[in-house]
Design a protein around this motif. Structure first.
Motif, PDB file in Angstrom:
ATOM      1  N   PRO A 215      -0.252   8.624  -9.678  1.00 42.14           N
ATOM      2  CA  PRO A 215       0.350   9.959  -9.630  1.00 42.14           C
ATOM      3  C   PRO A 215      -0.637  11.077  -9.289  1.00 42.14           C
ATOM      4  O   PRO A 215      -0.257  12.065  -8.657  1.00 42.14           O
ATOM      5  CB  PRO A 215       0.912  10.135 -11.046  1.00 42.14           C
ATOM      6  CG  PRO A 215       1.277   8.755 -11.453  1.00 42.14           C
ATOM      7  CD  PRO A 215       0.174   7.896 -10.892  1.00 42.14           C
ATOM      8  N   ALA A 216      -1.900  10.937  -9.689  1.00 42.06           N
ATOM      9  CA  ALA A 216      -2.897  11.960  -9.355  1.00 42.06           C
ATOM     10  C   ALA A 216      -3.090  12.052  -7.841  1.00 42.06           C
ATOM     11  O   ALA A 216      -3.254  13.140  -7.283  1.00 42.06           O
ATOM     12  CB  ALA A 216      -4.226  11.633 -10.041  1.00 42.06           C
ATOM     13  N   LEU A 217      -3.075  10.901  -7.163  1.00 40.51           N
ATOM     14  CA  LEU A 217      -3.193  10.880  -5.702  1.00 40.51           C
ATOM     15  C   LEU A 217      -1.999  11.569  -5.056  1.00 40.51           C
ATOM     16  O   LEU A 217      -2.155  12.410  -4.158  1.00 40.51           O
ATOM     17  CB  LEU A 217      -3.294   9.430  -5.224  1.00 40.51           C
ATOM     18  CG  LEU A 217      -3.343   9.207  -3.710  1.00 40.51           C
ATOM     19  CD1 LEU A 217      -4.661   9.695  -3.144  1.00 40.51           C
ATOM     20  CD2 LEU A 217      -3.141   7.733  -3.380  1.00 40.51           C
ATOM     21  N   LEU A 218      -0.802  11.232  -5.521  1.00 39.45           N
ATOM     22  CA  LEU A 218       0.404  11.827  -4.959  1.00 39.45           C
ATOM     23  C   LEU A 218       0.464  13.333  -5.225  1.00 39.45           C
ATOM     24  O   LEU A 218       0.872  14.115  -4.362  1.00 39.45           O
ATOM     25  CB  LEU A 218       1.640  11.146  -5.552  1.00 39.45           C
ATOM     26  CG  LEU A 218       1.857   9.680  -5.161  1.00 39.45           C
ATOM     27  CD1 LEU A 218       3.009   9.086  -5.956  1.00 39.45           C
ATOM     28  CD2 LEU A 218       2.117   9.558  -3.667  1.00 39.45           C
ATOM     29  N   TYR A 219       0.039  13.737  -6.422  1.00 41.42           N
ATOM     30  CA  TYR A 219       0.078  15.162  -6.753  1.00 41.42           C
ATOM     31  C   TYR A 219      -0.904  15.946  -5.890  1.00 41.42           C
ATOM     32  O   TYR A 219      -0.581  17.028  -5.379  1.00 41.42           O
ATOM     33  CB  TYR A 219      -0.236  15.371  -8.236  1.00 41.42           C
ATOM     34  CG  TYR A 219      -0.140  16.821  -8.652  1.00 41.42           C
ATOM     35  CD1 TYR A 219       1.089  17.413  -8.898  1.00 41.42           C
ATOM     36  CD2 TYR A 219      -1.281  17.606  -8.771  1.00 41.42           C
ATOM     37  CE1 TYR A 219       1.198  18.738  -9.253  1.00 41.42           C
ATOM     38  CE2 TYR A 219      -1.192  18.944  -9.137  1.00 41.42           C
ATOM     39  CZ  TYR A 219       0.040  19.492  -9.374  1.00 41.42           C
ATOM     40  OH  TYR A 219       0.130  20.817  -9.712  1.00 41.42           O
ATOM     41  N   GLY A 220      -2.118  15.411  -5.714  1.00 38.18           N
ATOM     42  CA  GLY A 220      -3.096  16.084  -4.854  1.00 38.18           C
ATOM     43  C   GLY A 220      -2.606  16.184  -3.424  1.00 38.18           C
ATOM     44  O   GLY A 220      -2.757  17.226  -2.766  1.00 38.18           O
ATOM     45  N   GLY A 311       5.975  18.009 -10.286  1.00 44.83           N
ATOM     46  CA  GLY A 311       4.914  18.928 -10.687  1.00 44.83           C
ATOM     47  C   GLY A 311       4.154  18.483 -11.923  1.00 44.83           C
ATOM     48  O   GLY A 311       3.058  18.975 -12.195  1.00 44.83           O
ATOM     49  N   SER A 312       4.727  17.548 -12.672  1.00 45.49           N
ATOM     50  CA  SER A 312       4.056  17.058 -13.885  1.00 45.49           C
ATOM     51  C   SER A 312       3.423  15.689 -13.664  1.00 45.49           C
ATOM     52  O   SER A 312       2.996  15.044 -14.623  1.00 45.49           O
ATOM     53  CB  SER A 312       5.063  16.976 -15.039  1.00 45.49           C
ATOM     54  OG  SER A 312       6.151  16.142 -14.685  1.00 45.49           O
ATOM     55  N   PHE A 313       3.360  15.234 -12.411  1.00 40.96           N
ATOM     56  CA  PHE A 313       2.861  13.891 -12.137  1.00 40.96           C
ATOM     57  C   PHE A 313       1.428  13.688 -12.616  1.00 40.96           C
ATOM     58  O   PHE A 313       1.098  12.641 -13.192  1.00 40.96           O
ATOM     59  CB  PHE A 313       2.969  13.589 -10.635  1.00 40.96           C
ATOM     60  CG  PHE A 313       4.058  12.600 -10.313  1.00 40.96           C
ATOM     61  CD1 PHE A 313       5.336  12.795 -10.803  1.00 40.96           C
ATOM     62  CD2 PHE A 313       3.811  11.490  -9.536  1.00 40.96           C
ATOM     63  CE1 PHE A 313       6.352  11.890 -10.530  1.00 40.96           C
ATOM     64  CE2 PHE A 313       4.806  10.573  -9.262  1.00 40.96           C
ATOM     65  CZ  PHE A 313       6.079  10.767  -9.756  1.00 40.96           C
ATOM     66  N   HIS A 340      -8.759  10.217  -7.241  1.00 42.68           N
ATOM     67  CA  HIS A 340      -7.494  10.115  -6.513  1.00 42.68           C
ATOM     68  C   HIS A 340      -6.969  11.492  -6.117  1.00 42.68           C
ATOM     69  O   HIS A 340      -6.487  11.688  -4.991  1.00 42.68           O
ATOM     70  CB  HIS A 340      -6.453   9.412  -7.388  1.00 42.68           C
ATOM     71  CG  HIS A 340      -6.632   7.935  -7.446  1.00 42.68           C
ATOM     72  ND1 HIS A 340      -5.904   7.119  -8.285  1.00 42.68           N
ATOM     73  CD2 HIS A 340      -7.455   7.100  -6.771  1.00 42.68           C
ATOM     74  CE1 HIS A 340      -6.264   5.869  -8.125  1.00 42.68           C
ATOM     75  NE2 HIS A 340      -7.223   5.838  -7.225  1.00 42.68           N
ATOM     76  N   PHE A 341      -7.035  12.449  -7.052  1.00 41.62           N
ATOM     77  CA  PHE A 341      -6.551  13.799  -6.765  1.00 41.62           C
ATOM     78  C   PHE A 341      -7.323  14.410  -5.595  1.00 41.62           C
ATOM     79  O   PHE A 341      -6.728  15.033  -4.699  1.00 41.62           O
ATOM     80  CB  PHE A 341      -6.697  14.677  -8.005  1.00 41.62           C
ATOM     81  CG  PHE A 341      -6.316  16.119  -7.767  1.00 41.62           C
ATOM     82  CD1 PHE A 341      -4.992  16.504  -7.775  1.00 41.62           C
ATOM     83  CD2 PHE A 341      -7.289  17.076  -7.527  1.00 41.62           C
ATOM     84  CE1 PHE A 341      -4.634  17.831  -7.539  1.00 41.62           C
ATOM     85  CE2 PHE A 341      -6.945  18.393  -7.296  1.00 41.62           C
ATOM     86  CZ  PHE A 341      -5.617  18.779  -7.308  1.00 41.62           C
TER      87      PHE A 341
END
Length: 393
Positions: A215-220, A311-313, A340-341
């Motif tokens: 999720p950090a990768l997707l959020y970034g 937004g909370s990923f 990842h972000f």
């Protein structure tokens, strides 16, 4: 005599929240103000964006050393160091308006911002109980989002002088620094007490909690990609600049509204199921944006829903990692999430821009939506290890 009902752990959490709000304000202010200055200097948009990338380069560099620095310095000293590194460039930006100097200063800000985020995030994860972890880490994420939303208001201070926004922010962060120095206890993560770090800790943390760390990768990817590419998408499909400026914030506003509810739901029903539902729902909302065309209100609602669900990923992913990993691996997992972000933040604007140029403007949303939807479905294949299966050396 009335005794304070605020426990020491709650008081420490409130201080960490204050630090994160300040960090959000600094990023929310620096990005637009520096871009305005460079535009006024006649710097090309490409070079302007490259200069802004220095922040992510500094953040990436810090992730490589964050775990060992935290073990050596402890939470308080790393947060203090991060605040100082963010504050020093604030007094230098307006007096050294050179793009090369600004690149270095942004590197320093990125290093400091990454340091205080890493320490604060991990502290929150380690001190909160599993049954309340979702809401606490969601409040943490909301605090940064709130600060990031407040930051651009500092643009109005430019009317009093180019240096005023920077000096006001410096004074505010100095007050936060004093609060941290006076009130925050000096502690270290548990693993710092051991003679050695677990072997292959980064590989193990990813292998055992990959679904919580993606999720950090997707959020970034989403955050950086939308901020960089949505204005281009909007102009290509027929929105004017005022409409674009009005639509873009609703991705973040959606996140502010749903962070806490999703965190509470994850405490009740489980982190994985909430991530799956939010991923699939947010992915579908993103994929529908191109179909809205230039219907302003429909686009606004879709961005609000998509931003609210994903937004909370980052925060929910970290909370899930804390649920399923041994505490000794949490610092390494936090490094992997930060890595990842940063990768997502670098890839997002570049891939989205290429899709707009070579496929179609709406393809950036189709790609983004597919990534989130596929992530949601992939959760069906993820199984957390039982505690007895963890073998650490």
């Amino acid at each position: 005599m009335f005794k304070s009902k605020i426990s020491p752990s709650t008081f420490n959490y409130l201080i960490l929240i204050t630090v994160i709000v300040a960090a959000g304000i600094s990023q929310g202010l620096l990005l637009p103000v520096l871009s305005i200055f460079l535009e006024q200097q006649g710097v090309s948009p490409g070079l302007n964006g490259l200069n802004a990338a220095a922040l992510y380069i500094g953040s990436f560099a810090m992730t490589l050393a964050a775990e060992r620095l935290l073990g050596a310095l402890g939470f308080k000293k790393l947060i203090v160091g991060g605040l100082i590194l963010v504050m020093i460039p604030l007094v230098l930006f307006p007096y050294f308006p050179d793009i090369k100097i600004w690149f270095v200063l942004r590197l320093i800000v990125g290093i400091g911002d990454s340091a205080l985020h890493y320490a604060a995030q991990l502290w929150v994860l380690l001190v909160t109980t599993p049954e309340k972890r979702g809401r606490y880490i969601s409040l943490y994420g909301m605090s940064y989002g709130l600060g990031f939303s407040i930051g651009p208001l500092g643009i109005k201070l430019l009317g009093f002088g180019d240096a005023v926004p920077f000096l006001v922010l410096f004074l505010g962060m100095a007050a936060v620094l004093i609060l941290v120095l006076m009130k925050l206890p000096d502690t270290k993560p548990e693993k710092a007490e051991h003679a050695h770090l677990p072997e292959r800790r980064f590989r193990r943390s990813f292998a055992w909690a990959w679904y919580a760390l993606l999720p950090a990768l997707l959020y970034g990817y989403m955050e950086a990609g939308m901020n960089s590419n949505f204005p281009v998408y909007g102009l290509r499909v027929g929105y004017d600049t005022d409409q674009i400026a009005s639509l873009l914030p609703f991705i973040g506003i959606g996140g502010l509204f749903l962070q806490l509810p999703l965190g509470i739901l994850s405490d009740r029903y489980g982190r994985k199921i909430i991530l799956m539902i939010a991923g699939m729902g947010g992915g579908l909302a993103f994929m529908l944006v191109p179909l809205a065309g230039t219907h302003f209100w429909l686009t606004l609602v879709l961005l609000l829903i998509a931003g609210g669900l994903v937004g909370s990923f980052f925060s929910l992913g970290l909370a899930y990692a804390a649920d399923i990993l041994p505490k000794v691996l949490l610092p390494a997992a936090n490094v992997v999430a930060s890595f990842h972000f940063t990768i997502g933040s670098i890839v997002g604007p570049n891939l989205g821009g290429q899709l707009i140029n070579w496929v179609s403007p709406g393809s950036m949303f189709v790609m983004l939506g597919c990534m989130y939807f596929i992530f949601g479905i992939t959760g069906l294949s993820f199984r957390r290890k039982r505690e007895a299966e963890f073998v650490l050396k």
